[in-house]
Design a protein around this motif. Structure first.
Motif, short mmCIF file in Angstrom:
data_model
loop_
_atom_site.label_atom_id
_atom_site.label_comp_id
_atom_site.label_asym_id
_atom_site.label_seq_id
_atom_site.Cartn_x
_atom_site.Cartn_y
_atom_site.Cartn_z
N HIS A 84 3.43 1.05 2.93
CA HIS A 84 4.07 1.90 3.94
C HIS A 84 4.40 1.05 5.17
CE1 HIS A 84 5.05 5.65 5.95
NE2 HIS A 84 4.30 5.27 6.97
N HIS A 122 10.00 4.58 2.30
CA HIS A 122 9.90 5.62 1.27
C HIS A 122 11.25 6.33 1.15
CE1 HIS A 122 5.59 5.28 0.79
NE2 HIS A 122 5.49 5.23 2.10
N GLY A 124 11.60 8.70 -1.55
CA GLY A 124 11.28 9.85 -2.39
C GLY A 124 9.78 9.94 -2.54
N ASN A 125 9.32 10.93 -3.31
CA ASN A 125 7.88 11.08 -3.50
C ASN A 125 7.25 9.84 -4.11
OD1 ASN A 125 7.73 13.60 -2.42
ND2 ASN A 125 7.94 14.66 -4.38
N ARG A 126 7.93 9.22 -5.04
CA ARG A 126 7.36 8.07 -5.75
C ARG A 126 8.21 6.80 -5.63
NH1 ARG A 126 3.14 9.04 -9.19
NH2 ARG A 126 2.62 11.20 -9.50
N TRP A 127 9.30 6.84 -4.92
CA TRP A 127 10.21 5.69 -4.85
C TRP A 127 10.13 5.01 -3.49
CZ3 TRP A 127 12.55 3.87 -9.07
CH2 TRP A 127 12.65 4.72 -10.17
N ASN A 128 10.12 3.67 -3.50
CA ASN A 128 10.12 2.86 -2.28
C ASN A 128 11.20 1.80 -2.38
OD1 ASN A 128 7.81 4.17 -1.36
ND2 ASN A 128 6.44 2.59 -2.13
N TYR A 175 8.53 1.96 -8.08
CA TYR A 175 8.15 3.30 -8.49
C TYR A 175 6.63 3.37 -8.45
CZ TYR A 175 7.55 7.50 -11.29
OH TYR A 175 7.18 8.74 -11.72
N LYS A 178 0.68 5.94 -9.52
CA LYS A 178 -0.40 6.86 -9.11
C LYS A 178 -0.83 6.60 -7.70
CE LYS A 178 -4.32 4.29 -10.99
NZ LYS A 178 -5.53 4.42 -11.72
#
Length: 178
Positions: A84, A122, A124-128, A175, A178
């Motif tokens: 992040h 970030h 999306g929820n799972r994409w960076n 991606y 978890k």
């Protein structure tokens, strides 16, 4: 070099068993250069990750050349959360390169280490998306041979040295599993 790559992958895989975050990534800049690459990042703390990437090129742009590289890295994120925003990292590079032009062959091996600075965004929820650049020192050994001929006068068959150069430069898409 194969043993180092295998041991590093086993280390990263064993760390990922208890990790809070695990991400698979590819560097879009290398993909545009037609260099197949894949990487993995594993959170090892609230502010840090360990990662490893593999790269392979063979016959890119019609040249008779091949290159393989392994890039381990450690990242420390200033935001207090792994994967992040801004980070500073320490990265390594081990590479092997072969090229043939007409009857001249060149083989080279390079090892390097340096600092990496980047920003993970970030999307999306799972994409960076990760923007990164790094510079460091490289040590290399290069061997040049000409088929059935001696090398030109004054040109050594094997050279080695050290130089400063980028160790990492690109835009990665990852991606988070978890």
């Amino acid at each position: 070099m194969k043993k180092i790559i295998l041991l590093s992958l086993v280390l990263v895989a064993s760390l990922s068993a208890n990790a809070q975050l695990l991400a698979v990534k590819t560097d879009a800049a290398l993909d545009l250069m037609r260099a197949a690459n894949v990487g993995i990042d594993v959170a090892v703390g609230n502010r840090s990750t360990l990662g490893a990437s593999l790269l392979a090129m063979n016959g890119t742009w019609g040249k008779d050349c091949e290159a393989y590289a392994f890039q381990p890295e450690y990242r420390y994120y200033f935001s207090g959360r792994a994967m992040h925003q801004h980070y500073l990292g320490l990265g390594g590079l081990a590479a092997h390169y072969n090229e043939q032009r007409d009857d001249r062959k060149m083989k080279a091996v390079s090892f390097g280490a340096g600092l990496i600075f980047g920003y993970t965004m970030h999307v999306g929820n799972r994409w960076n998306i990760d923007f990164h650049a790094g510079c460091g020192l490289h040590v290399f050994q290069k061997k040049v041979t000409i088929a059935e001929q001696p090398l030109p006068e004054g040109e050594p068959a094997t050279t080695q040295g050290m130089f400063a150069a980028p160790t990492s430069l690109g835009v990665s898409i990852s991606y988070v599993i978890k």
